[in-house]
Scaffold this motif. Sequence first.
Motif, PDB file in Angstrom:
ATOM      1  N   ASN A 128      -2.772  -3.327  -0.512  1.00 36.01           N
ATOM      2  CA  ASN A 128      -3.471  -2.603  -1.640  1.00 36.01           C
ATOM      3  C   ASN A 128      -4.618  -3.459  -1.948  1.00 36.01           C
ATOM      4  N   GLN A 129      -5.493  -3.107  -2.646  1.00 40.30           N
ATOM      5  CA  GLN A 129      -6.772  -3.810  -3.230  1.00 40.30           C
ATOM      6  C   GLN A 129      -6.317  -5.083  -3.997  1.00 40.30           C
ATOM      7  N   SER A 170       0.839  -1.136  -0.062  1.00 40.45           N
ATOM      8  CA  SER A 170      -0.102  -0.039   0.016  1.00 40.45           C
ATOM      9  C   SER A 170       0.825   1.124   0.153  1.00 40.45           C
ATOM     10  N   TYR A 183      -5.570  -7.766  -1.599  1.00 43.66           N
ATOM     11  CA  TYR A 183      -6.727  -8.373  -1.077  1.00 43.66           C
ATOM     12  C   TYR A 183      -7.696  -9.071  -1.999  1.00 43.66           C
ATOM     13  N   GLU A 184      -7.722  -8.820  -3.215  1.00 41.26           N
ATOM     14  CA  GLU A 184      -8.279  -9.536  -4.144  1.00 41.26           C
ATOM     15  C   GLU A 184      -7.676 -11.094  -4.191  1.00 41.26           C
TER      16      GLU A 184
END
Length: 232
Positions: free
Chosen positions: A215-216, A208, A219-220
């Motif tokens: 970051n996103q 991040s 998390y995916e």
Amino acid sequence: MIKAVKKIFFVVAAGLLVLTGCTQIQDQGKADASKKNVMFVGASIGKAWKLAEYSQRTGDRAHSVEFIAVYQFDKTEAIDEILMRPKRKFHFTLSYIKGFFRPSPVLPNIIVIKECSSYFPGDIALQQELVQKWVKRIRDARVEVILATVVPVTRARAEAVQGKIEGILAYNDWIRDYAKKEKITLIDLEAALRKSDRERSLRDELNSGDGTHLNQKAYEILDNLLRDLLQR
């Protein structure tokens, strides 16, 4: 004297709840018998994962996920409170009072224990002792336990804190061996997010910005990892 103060606190708090409309029963706290309830016990990375929205994001309708944040390595108190369910431990707070106007908390089917890189380097012997104690407590309560490896930090972050990456990797190596020996399901967050088997730091593109948090995109990856694990 203490009893009198507590009584006054409850009376005032109950009055505030009535005035603010907080006395309505919350349906969202009810257990869905068609789903397995999964409880994550972790810290900042787990909180940012927004696990309460996991089922909606992934389409996994067989599981509901709850998260409890504990900002220290020792998760003993939180685990003990979870295993008390549907009872609640007393806390001298307004949120505790609000709990009486909601359905009783549900004992989860699965508890996931996840530690963060912030607690490393640390006392590895004490860490191992605590994990083994938690596993026994959870199993004695006839709840399934899942252990997680620690998300590593980036190479730059590792170089800034002496012994951090070494402590993380030593813990992760032990947790893998321990889980295998005790036939405990493992969610290997490190393996999913590291650069390679040889370079075990966090991939820079998943950072991040501070070398620790995710970051996103990261998390995916973790959503997919968790879905595959739970649907095994």
